[in-house]
Design a protein around this motif. Structure first.
Motif, PDB file in Angstrom:
ATOM      1  N   MET A   1       0.856  -1.166   0.000  1.00  0.00           N
ATOM      2  CA  MET A   1       0.000   0.000   0.000  1.00  0.00           C
ATOM      3  C   MET A   1       0.898   1.223   0.000  1.00  0.00           C
ATOM      4  SD  MET A   1      -2.930   1.152   2.733  1.00  0.00           S
ATOM      5  CE  MET A   1      -1.893   0.979   4.144  1.00  0.00           C
ATOM      6  N   SER A   2       0.527   2.217  -0.796  1.00  0.00           N
ATOM      7  CA  SER A   2       1.270   3.466  -0.796  1.00  0.00           C
ATOM      8  C   SER A   2       0.306   4.631  -0.844  1.00  0.00           C
ATOM      9  CB  SER A   2       2.238   3.519  -1.985  1.00  0.00           C
ATOM     10  OG  SER A   2       1.522   3.527  -3.191  1.00  0.00           O
ATOM     11  N   ASN A   3       0.776   5.764  -0.415  1.00  0.00           N
ATOM     12  CA  ASN A   3       0.000   6.995  -0.406  1.00  0.00           C
ATOM     13  C   ASN A   3       0.661   7.896  -1.437  1.00  0.00           C
ATOM     14  OD1 ASN A   3      -1.208   9.418   0.149  1.00  0.00           O
ATOM     15  ND2 ASN A   3      -0.981   9.261   2.339  1.00  0.00           N
ATOM     16  N   THR A   4      -0.002   8.131  -2.576  1.00  0.00           N
ATOM     17  CA  THR A   4       0.674   8.818  -3.672  1.00  0.00           C
ATOM     18  C   THR A   4      -0.112  10.028  -4.152  1.00  0.00           C
ATOM     19  OG1 THR A   4      -0.420   7.487  -5.332  1.00  0.00           O
ATOM     20  CG2 THR A   4       1.665   6.645  -4.483  1.00  0.00           C
ATOM     21  N   HIS A   5       0.613  10.939  -4.781  1.00  0.00           N
ATOM     22  CA  HIS A   5       0.015  12.115  -5.412  1.00  0.00           C
ATOM     23  C   HIS A   5       0.238  12.073  -6.919  1.00  0.00           C
ATOM     24  CE1 HIS A   5      -0.920  14.463  -1.780  1.00  0.00           C
ATOM     25  NE2 HIS A   5       0.149  13.889  -1.270  1.00  0.00           N
ATOM     26  N   GLY A   6       0.646  10.944  -7.474  1.00  0.00           N
ATOM     27  CA  GLY A   6       1.018  10.825  -8.880  1.00  0.00           C
ATOM     28  C   GLY A   6      -0.164  10.873  -9.822  1.00  0.00           C
ATOM     29  N   HIS A   7      -0.061  10.127 -10.903  1.00  0.00           N
ATOM     30  CA  HIS A   7      -1.081  10.081 -11.958  1.00  0.00           C
ATOM     31  C   HIS A   7      -2.469   9.838 -11.374  1.00  0.00           C
ATOM     32  CE1 HIS A   7      -3.146   9.050 -15.631  1.00  0.00           C
ATOM     33  NE2 HIS A   7      -3.531   7.927 -15.062  1.00  0.00           N
ATOM     34  N   ARG A   8      -3.419  10.598 -11.862  1.00  0.00           N
ATOM     35  CA  ARG A   8      -4.800  10.438 -11.405  1.00  0.00           C
ATOM     36  C   ARG A   8      -5.655   9.948 -12.558  1.00  0.00           C
ATOM     37  NH1 ARG A   8      -5.727  12.579  -6.325  1.00  0.00           N
ATOM     38  NH2 ARG A   8      -4.011  13.825  -5.629  1.00  0.00           N
ATOM     39  N   PRO A   9      -6.425   8.913 -12.331  1.00  0.00           N
ATOM     40  CA  PRO A   9      -7.305   8.403 -13.391  1.00  0.00           C
ATOM     41  C   PRO A   9      -8.433   9.385 -13.686  1.00  0.00           C
ATOM     42  CG  PRO A   9      -7.635   7.198 -11.356  1.00  0.00           C
ATOM     43  CD  PRO A   9      -6.501   8.142 -11.118  1.00  0.00           C
ATOM     44  N   ASP A  10      -9.022   9.227 -14.859  1.00  0.00           N
ATOM     45  CA  ASP A  10     -10.112  10.106 -15.274  1.00  0.00           C
ATOM     46  C   ASP A  10     -11.431   9.790 -14.584  1.00  0.00           C
ATOM     47  OD1 ASP A  10      -8.475  11.468 -17.063  1.00  0.00           O
ATOM     48  OD2 ASP A  10      -8.895  10.042 -18.658  1.00  0.00           O
ATOM     49  N   GLN A  11     -11.674   8.529 -14.277  1.00  0.00           N
ATOM     50  CA  GLN A  11     -12.975   8.142 -13.740  1.00  0.00           C
ATOM     51  C   GLN A  11     -12.832   7.510 -12.361  1.00  0.00           C
ATOM     52  OE1 GLN A  11     -15.102   5.162 -15.944  1.00  0.00           O
ATOM     53  NE2 GLN A  11     -17.032   5.676 -14.992  1.00  0.00           N
ATOM     54  N   TRP A  12     -13.568   8.061 -11.410  1.00  0.00           N
ATOM     55  CA  TRP A  12     -13.651   7.526 -10.051  1.00  0.00           C
ATOM     56  C   TRP A  12     -15.098   7.141  -9.794  1.00  0.00           C
ATOM     57  CZ3 TRP A  12      -9.445   7.044  -6.749  1.00  0.00           C
ATOM     58  CH2 TRP A  12      -8.273   7.665  -7.153  1.00  0.00           C
TER      59      TRP A  12
ATOM     60  N   GLY B   1      -6.866  15.522  -3.042  1.00  0.00           N
ATOM     61  CA  GLY B   1      -5.931  15.059  -2.025  1.00  0.00           C
ATOM     62  C   GLY B   1      -5.268  13.754  -2.428  1.00  0.00           C
ATOM     63  N   PRO B   2      -4.546  13.169  -1.507  1.00  0.00           N
ATOM     64  CA  PRO B   2      -3.833  11.922  -1.808  1.00  0.00           C
ATOM     65  C   PRO B   2      -4.786  10.745  -1.989  1.00  0.00           C
ATOM     66  CG  PRO B   2      -3.666  12.424   0.514  1.00  0.00           C
ATOM     67  CD  PRO B   2      -4.352  13.595  -0.138  1.00  0.00           C
ATOM     68  N   HIS B   3      -4.283   9.709  -2.600  1.00  0.00           N
ATOM     69  CA  HIS B   3      -5.040   8.465  -2.724  1.00  0.00           C
ATOM     70  C   HIS B   3      -4.152   7.312  -2.284  1.00  0.00           C
ATOM     71  CE1 HIS B   3      -3.167   8.956  -6.771  1.00  0.00           C
ATOM     72  NE2 HIS B   3      -2.894   7.663  -6.608  1.00  0.00           N
ATOM     73  N   LEU B   4      -4.776   6.227  -1.928  1.00  0.00           N
ATOM     74  CA  LEU B   4      -4.046   5.013  -1.566  1.00  0.00           C
ATOM     75  C   LEU B   4      -3.978   4.099  -2.771  1.00  0.00           C
ATOM     76  CD1 LEU B   4      -5.718   4.175   1.867  1.00  0.00           C
ATOM     77  CD2 LEU B   4      -3.529   5.325   1.467  1.00  0.00           C
ATOM     78  N   THR B   5      -2.859   3.439  -2.933  1.00  0.00           N
ATOM     79  CA  THR B   5      -2.699   2.434  -3.971  1.00  0.00           C
ATOM     80  C   THR B   5      -2.637   1.081  -3.285  1.00  0.00           C
ATOM     81  OG1 THR B   5      -1.445   3.991  -5.322  1.00  0.00           O
ATOM     82  CG2 THR B   5      -1.276   1.665  -5.896  1.00  0.00           C
ATOM     83  N   LEU B   6      -3.617   0.232  -3.566  1.00  0.00           N
ATOM     84  CA  LEU B   6      -3.716  -1.075  -2.937  1.00  0.00           C
ATOM     85  C   LEU B   6      -3.487  -2.182  -3.963  1.00  0.00           C
ATOM     86  CD1 LEU B   6      -7.009  -0.459  -0.915  1.00  0.00           C
ATOM     87  CD2 LEU B   6      -4.671  -0.283  -0.065  1.00  0.00           C
ATOM     88  N   THR B   7      -2.987  -3.298  -3.490  1.00  0.00           N
ATOM     89  CA  THR B   7      -2.926  -4.509  -4.322  1.00  0.00           C
ATOM     90  C   THR B   7      -4.337  -5.068  -4.421  1.00  0.00           C
ATOM     91  OG1 THR B   7      -2.597  -5.957  -2.428  1.00  0.00           O
ATOM     92  CG2 THR B   7      -0.602  -5.044  -3.468  1.00  0.00           C
ATOM     93  N   ALA B   8      -4.524  -6.043  -5.289  1.00  0.00           N
ATOM     94  CA  ALA B   8      -5.832  -6.698  -5.387  1.00  0.00           C
ATOM     95  C   ALA B   8      -6.220  -7.311  -4.046  1.00  0.00           C
ATOM     96  CB  ALA B   8      -5.811  -7.761  -6.480  1.00  0.00           C
ATOM     97  N   GLU B   9      -5.256  -7.911  -3.361  1.00  0.00           N
ATOM     98  CA  GLU B   9      -5.526  -8.521  -2.065  1.00  0.00           C
ATOM     99  C   GLU B   9      -5.884  -7.463  -1.022  1.00  0.00           C
ATOM    100  OE1 GLU B   9      -2.668  -9.090  -3.850  1.00  0.00           O
ATOM    101  OE2 GLU B   9      -3.226 -11.050  -4.633  1.00  0.00           O
ATOM    102  N   GLY B  10      -5.175  -6.338  -1.049  1.00  0.00           N
ATOM    103  CA  GLY B  10      -5.465  -5.251  -0.122  1.00  0.00           C
ATOM    104  C   GLY B  10      -6.847  -4.662  -0.359  1.00  0.00           C
ATOM    105  N   PHE B  11      -7.219  -4.510  -1.633  1.00  0.00           N
ATOM    106  CA  PHE B  11      -8.538  -3.979  -1.955  1.00  0.00           C
ATOM    107  C   PHE B  11      -9.624  -4.956  -1.522  1.00  0.00           C
ATOM    108  CE2 PHE B  11     -12.087  -3.022  -4.865  1.00  0.00           C
ATOM    109  CZ  PHE B  11     -12.277  -1.694  -4.552  1.00  0.00           C
TER     110      PHE B  11
END
Length: 70
Positions: A1-12, A49-59
């Motif tokens: 898991m990471s907390n990132t400010h990088g690339h943001r997807p178009d659709q949430w 703001g920031p988002h979390l990046t999770l693995t499939a297992e983490g999600f």
């Protein structure tokens, strides 16, 4: 898991387990997950703001937690 400010997807998409009264809302980016295998999650009240990046297992763990505590 990471907390990132990088690339943001178009659709949430708002989680179906989010509070319908405007509180405790999270969103995730399903198209980004399909394309990369990374599951991005953010607070819908702070879209820049920031988002979390999770693995499939983490999600999957987050979804299981929401189901059992929702």
């Amino acid at each position: 898991m990471s907390n990132t400010h990088g690339h943001r997807p178009d659709q949430w998409v708002k989680s179906t387990y989010s509070d319908g009264n405007g509180g405790q809302c999270i969103e995730w980016a399903p198209e980004y997950a399909r394309a990369t295998g990374d599951f991005l999650v953010r607070d819908s009240k702070d879209p820049q703001g920031p988002h979390l990046t999770l693995t499939a297992e983490g999600f999957a763990g987050l979804v299981a937690f929401a189901k059992s505590h929702g």
